[in-house]
Motif scaffolding. Sequence first.
Motif, short mmCIF file in Angstrom:
data_model
loop_
_atom_site.label_atom_id
_atom_site.label_comp_id
_atom_site.label_asym_id
_atom_site.label_seq_id
_atom_site.Cartn_x
_atom_site.Cartn_y
_atom_site.Cartn_z
N UNK A 31 55.46 -1.55 -36.35
CA UNK A 31 54.70 -1.42 -37.58
C UNK A 31 53.38 -2.16 -37.40
N UNK A 32 52.50 -2.07 -38.38
CA UNK A 32 51.21 -2.74 -38.29
C UNK A 32 51.40 -4.25 -38.21
N UNK A 33 50.54 -4.91 -37.45
CA UNK A 33 50.69 -6.36 -37.23
C UNK A 33 50.63 -7.13 -38.55
N UNK A 34 49.78 -6.70 -39.48
CA UNK A 34 49.68 -7.42 -40.75
C UNK A 34 50.92 -7.22 -41.62
N UNK A 35 51.66 -6.17 -41.37
CA UNK A 35 52.88 -5.85 -42.13
C UNK A 35 54.14 -6.41 -41.47
N UNK A 36 54.03 -6.88 -40.23
CA UNK A 36 55.19 -7.30 -39.47
C UNK A 36 55.96 -8.46 -40.11
N UNK A 37 55.30 -9.52 -40.63
CA UNK A 37 56.09 -10.59 -41.25
C UNK A 37 57.01 -10.11 -42.37
N UNK A 38 56.49 -9.27 -43.25
CA UNK A 38 57.33 -8.77 -44.35
C UNK A 38 58.43 -7.85 -43.83
N UNK A 39 58.10 -7.03 -42.85
CA UNK A 39 59.10 -6.13 -42.30
C UNK A 39 60.22 -6.90 -41.61
N UNK A 40 59.88 -7.89 -40.81
CA UNK A 40 60.90 -8.70 -40.13
C UNK A 40 61.77 -9.42 -41.16
N UNK A 41 61.14 -9.97 -42.20
CA UNK A 41 61.91 -10.64 -43.24
C UNK A 41 62.91 -9.71 -43.92
N UNK A 42 62.49 -8.47 -44.18
CA UNK A 42 63.37 -7.50 -44.82
C UNK A 42 64.52 -7.11 -43.90
N UNK A 43 64.25 -6.91 -42.62
CA UNK A 43 65.31 -6.53 -41.69
C UNK A 43 66.28 -7.69 -41.47
N UNK A 44 65.78 -8.91 -41.38
CA UNK A 44 66.69 -10.06 -41.25
C UNK A 44 67.57 -10.19 -42.47
N UNK A 45 67.00 -9.98 -43.65
CA UNK A 45 67.78 -10.05 -44.88
C UNK A 45 68.87 -8.99 -44.90
N UNK A 46 68.57 -7.82 -44.33
CA UNK A 46 69.55 -6.73 -44.28
C UNK A 46 70.58 -6.93 -43.18
N UNK A 47 70.42 -7.95 -42.33
CA UNK A 47 71.36 -8.20 -41.25
C UNK A 47 71.13 -7.34 -40.03
N UNK A 48 69.90 -6.90 -39.84
CA UNK A 48 69.55 -6.04 -38.70
C UNK A 48 68.59 -6.83 -37.81
N UNK A 49 69.06 -7.25 -36.65
CA UNK A 49 68.26 -8.06 -35.73
C UNK A 49 67.37 -7.14 -34.90
N UNK A 50 66.06 -7.23 -35.11
CA UNK A 50 65.10 -6.38 -34.39
C UNK A 50 64.05 -7.26 -33.72
N UNK A 51 63.39 -6.68 -32.73
CA UNK A 51 62.31 -7.37 -32.01
C UNK A 51 60.97 -6.79 -32.47
N UNK A 52 60.05 -7.67 -32.81
CA UNK A 52 58.75 -7.24 -33.34
C UNK A 52 57.89 -6.60 -32.26
N UNK A 53 57.37 -5.41 -32.57
CA UNK A 53 56.41 -4.71 -31.70
C UNK A 53 55.19 -4.37 -32.57
N UNK A 54 54.33 -5.38 -32.81
CA UNK A 54 53.19 -5.15 -33.71
C UNK A 54 52.11 -4.28 -33.07
N UNK A 55 51.50 -3.44 -33.89
CA UNK A 55 50.37 -2.60 -33.48
C UNK A 55 49.34 -2.63 -34.63
#
Length: 264
Positions: free
Chosen positions: A189-213
């Motif tokens: 996802x966009x780099x500026x959107x990555x913090x919120x996206x990672x927070x949402x995925x962690x809250x959902x219990x889905x461990x993902x690795x950030x690939x900002x663009x």
Amino acid sequence: MFFVVSKVAGFFAVPSNLIALLGVAGLCLLLRRRLRAGLLLLVASTALLAIAGFSPLGNVLLLTLTERFPQWQSAEAPDGIIILGGAIDSEASAARDSVELDASAERILTMLRLARRYSRARIVFSGGSGNLFLGSVSEAPIAAELLDEFGVERDRVVLEEASRTTAENATRLRAMLAPKPGEHWLLVTSAFHMPRAIGAFRKAGFDVEAYPVDWRTRGWVDARVPFDRLSSGLARTDVALHEWGGLVIYWLTGRSSDLFPAPR
């Protein structure tokens, strides 16, 4: 309900909208012969417009978001690659019968590059329609057409086309994909959107690795460079403050693991 409320609140969280409303309020007061209050609001809106449009404020606010997660570097091939919607203008694409991308087009370009680079990874596109007023044309089928056109096998592709928010992206994909322990999933996802996206995925219990663009800046060197066009600086400030507002709302409503998620 959260989707509707977030869209309405998002309108007022955009600096350019607030500045315009401030100026309109000033004009209305002047027409009602409340000269002092009207002039005060007009001066305030003009000053805020100049600060948001010409100063490096937009870059500073954006850089605090984009620099939170570094560029992805790993020698291990991922098991799956998740691309969040928000880069395809689905209504325009449907009307023109062509693929119309917006300012976050790097998400789509990265999807195609990674699909070719990691030929065994599952490609997951998550994106419905985030438009509150126009028709609900989903981004996912349009992304699927692009993947077909670039030769990505259909059995590798997973589409999620009902999500309207980042929180819905996370919860729906967690249920749909049921990731196994030890699997490596990239989140694009966009780099500026990555913090919120990672927070949402962690809250959902889905461990993902950030690939900002979609970084939009050269780095902190841009924190001291003013804009030469009002529209450019205002657009940058709008994007940054909208995202900061989203971070706060997600944290307050329990849709994010942290107020400002960071790499682990």
